[in-house]
Motif scaffolding. Structure first.
Motif, mmCIF file in Angstrom:
data_model
loop_
_atom_site.group_PDB
_atom_site.id
_atom_site.type_symbol
_atom_site.label_atom_id
_atom_site.label_comp_id
_atom_site.label_asym_id
_atom_site.label_seq_id
_atom_site.Cartn_x
_atom_site.Cartn_y
_atom_site.Cartn_z
ATOM 1 N N LEU A 20 -61.006 -1.249 46.475
ATOM 2 C CA LEU A 20 -61.182 -2.468 45.690
ATOM 3 C C LEU A 20 -62.475 -2.433 44.895
ATOM 4 C CD1 LEU A 20 -60.200 -5.157 48.359
ATOM 5 C CD2 LEU A 20 -58.756 -4.250 46.530
ATOM 6 N N GLU A 24 -63.395 -7.775 43.884
ATOM 7 C CA GLU A 24 -62.239 -7.933 44.759
ATOM 8 C C GLU A 24 -62.641 -7.921 46.233
ATOM 9 O OE1 GLU A 24 -58.748 -5.848 42.046
ATOM 10 O OE2 GLU A 24 -60.160 -4.580 43.142
ATOM 11 N N TYR A 27 -64.005 -11.307 46.999
ATOM 12 C CA TYR A 27 -62.891 -12.244 47.076
ATOM 13 C C TYR A 27 -62.173 -12.113 48.421
ATOM 14 C CZ TYR A 27 -58.556 -14.633 45.878
ATOM 15 O OH TYR A 27 -57.488 -15.479 45.863
#
Length: 106
Positions: A20, A24, A27
């Motif tokens: 990622l 990301e 998140y």
């Protein structure tokens, strides 16, 4: 004769997580934290005692470092009772509460 315990598998996500982007990863981290904290809200809504049962399961898990057989080996609990507890704990954790609603038949 003891009932065989279902296997426990670790979820290996490091390869996917490492692929990622930084944004990301942040998140995913914050979504996981929100889900963890949100679980207590759901537990509280199910029943007043659900959070205490949840905390007890976690405390017991940490006390034996996740090796439930230690509790049996030390004579704290019998194998049959340990298996029954693990079945109950799995049900509570999968439902996020101490009430189980099975399949509704019409």
């Amino acid at each position: 004769m003891p009932v065989p315990r279902p296997p426990i598998h670790n979820l290996g996500i490091s390869k996917a997580f490492n692929s990622l982007s930084l944004k990301e990863k942040h998140y995913a981290h914050h979504m996981a934290r929100a889900a963890w904290h949100g679980a207590r809200i759901i537990l509280r809504q199910v029943s007043p005692e659900s959070i205490d049962i949840f905390d007890f399961i976690l405390a017991l898990y940490w006390s034996c470092s996740g090796d439930w057989d230690v509790l049996v080996a030390e004579g704290c609990i019998g194998q049959r009772d340990c298996d029954a507890f693990l079945d109950y704990a799995a049900t509570l954790l999968s439902n996020l509460g101490n009430y189980y609603v099975g399949e509704i038949l019409s």
